[in-house]
Structure formats: C-alpha cells, structure tokens
Write an enzyme that holds these catalytic residues in place. Structure first.
Site, PDB file in Angstrom:
ATOM      1  N   ASP A  16      13.848  21.750 -38.160  1.00 18.22           N
ATOM      2  CA  ASP A  16      13.336  20.962 -39.262  1.00 18.22           C
ATOM      3  C   ASP A  16      14.229  21.259 -40.462  1.00 18.22           C
ATOM      4  O   ASP A  16      14.902  22.293 -40.501  1.00 18.22           O
ATOM      5  CB  ASP A  16      11.890  21.391 -39.534  1.00 18.22           C
ATOM      6  CG  ASP A  16      11.322  20.797 -40.795  1.00 18.22           C
ATOM      7  OD1 ASP A  16      11.317  19.554 -40.914  1.00 18.22           O
ATOM      8  OD2 ASP A  16      10.893  21.573 -41.669  1.00 18.22           O
ATOM      9  N   ASP A 186       8.680  24.975 -40.318  1.00 16.38           N
ATOM     10  CA  ASP A 186       7.669  25.649 -41.142  1.00 16.38           C
ATOM     11  C   ASP A 186       6.280  25.068 -40.978  1.00 16.38           C
ATOM     12  O   ASP A 186       5.298  25.692 -41.397  1.00 16.38           O
ATOM     13  CB  ASP A 186       8.049  25.534 -42.626  1.00 16.38           C
ATOM     14  CG  ASP A 186       7.916  24.102 -43.134  1.00 16.38           C
ATOM     15  OD1 ASP A 186       7.042  23.844 -43.990  1.00 16.38           O
ATOM     16  OD2 ASP A 186       8.670  23.227 -42.672  1.00 16.38           O
TER      17      ASP A 186
END
Length: 237
Positions: A16, A186
């Site tokens: 990500d 995250d």
C-alpha cells in the site's frame, strides 16, 4: 514483531502507499484545500465553500460508489457537477476542470518519503519483485519511488481493496500463487482483510501504539504485525 499466522515462502512483496510508505494525512489535507481554493478562484464563485465541496463529493459517492473507486475521476466529476450547478459553459467546465485537477495532483505529490522507507525498499528490491497496490492516486515515480516492477491503482486496473481483483492480477502478472504474495499495509480492512481474503499473506504496519484487539475493523488477523517498516528486512522470502 508478532506472528498471527504461519509465514510461508513468498516471491513478491506488494505495498500500500498512503500511510504505509509515508504520512498521507497532512498531504491530502493540504492538497484538498489547495484544490478547493483553486476552484473558487478559477470559477469566480465567491460563495463556494468547503461544505459545498464535501457535500457534492458525498452525493456522488452515494449515487455510484464503484465509480468513486477511481478517486481522480470522482474528483473531476465533483468539479464538473459544481460548475454545472452555477451555469458554467461546457468549454469553461472543461478548462477549469483540467487546470484544477492538475493543480490538485501537483500538491497531492508534495510528499516527503523518509530515507528509511527508501532504504528498506532498495534493500528489498534486491531480493524480490516489489509491487504497488493502491486505492489512491499517487504516482510512485513522482515521489522518488522507482523500486516497483508493477503499479496497480484502484478504479484504473480493477476494483479497490479489499476486493481481490488487484491481488489476483499481481499473482497472474508474475505467474505465482496468491499465497506467494506478501502484502504490506496499514489498514486492517483494505490491506489485511483484502489480502487474506484474496489468498495472500498480509503484513500489518501498526504505527498506532495500540493492540489489534482495540480495532473494531480487525475482522481477519494478519500474517504478521510490525511496528517499523525496517522489520520487513527480517522476514525471509
């Protein structure tokens, strides 16, 4: 480092971007405000406000959430709709929209990637191919992130995480099984849940200082939890 599942050999690491490789909160807040200010000035609509902007974005999302997975097109449509509301011509709408989105994307890429993130990526790239799987609209090369062999963006190449499509495309691209992808992110929903449901392994980067049981969106456990990106260097592929 906390292991919740057995880490098995992996051949690719996917990442990500936002809030994983850099702090995205101040960046997107500033870019949003710059976009709104530019639109107000360019359109000469004095009463244009933040509230009007966010209300319009919300309405568009409610009408077509899948369309809004392409966050750049969502923003452009918001600009168009607001300008149409105030009776701007098609020519004006197109000109202002192009200028406004370019202005936004300039500020969107004013990102300070830490030297640690760069060092970790550079070291990992010597071991395995690296991939970006993002729901945002940052172009990695514009922020000095040149380490990736493949970049997949939600709404452009496929459905947004946690949908499995971009994870599946990564596996197909490299000719590997999804379980041979280690995804790093995250977010416990889009990154962890998305990766695990797609059959991949998931590394949760937890910078909150809280335990996983304190998160209501922890519906699926990651493979491993880390609190510092450099811990990835300790994992064996």
């Amino acid at each position: 480092m906390i292991f919740y599942r057995t880490l098995t050999p992996f051949k690719v690491i996917s990442f990500d971007l936002d809030d994983t490789l850099y702090d995205n909160v101040p960046v997107i807040h500033q870019a949003e405000q710059k976009c709104i200010e530019f639109l107000r000035n360019a359109s000469q609509i004095a009463e244009f406000s933040n509230e009007m902007w966010f209300d319009c974005k919300k309405q568009i999302f409610q009408q077509d959430p899948i369309f809004c997975e392409n966050v750049t097109q969502w923003r452009i449509k918001t600009i168009h709709r607001l300008l149409q509301k105030y009776g701007k011509s098609a020519v004006e709408i197109e000109r202002i929209s192009q200028d406004c989105i370019a202005h936004f994307l300039h500020w969107r890429h004013q990102i300070d990637v830490s030297q640690q993130s760069l060092d970790v990526l550079n070291q990992l790239k010597q071991q395995v191919p690296l991939v970006v799987i993002t729901n945002g609209n940052v172009v990695p090369e514009r922020i000095r992130l040149n380490q990736f062999d493949l970049v997949l963006t939600a709404g452009v190449q496929g459905r947004a995480k946690p949908e499995p499509e971009l994870f599946q495309q990564t596996a197909q691209h490299f000719g590997i099984k999804p379980s041979e992808i280690l995804h790093v992110g995250d977010n416990l929903d889009t990154d962890v849940k998305g990766a695990i449901q797609a059959g991949c392994q998931a590394t949760w980067l937890n910078l909150s200082g809280k335990g996983i049981t304190q998160f209501s969106d922890a519906t699926l456990l990651p493979t491993v939890e880390i609190t510092d990106l450099a811990e990835l260097l300790l994992l064996q592929s």
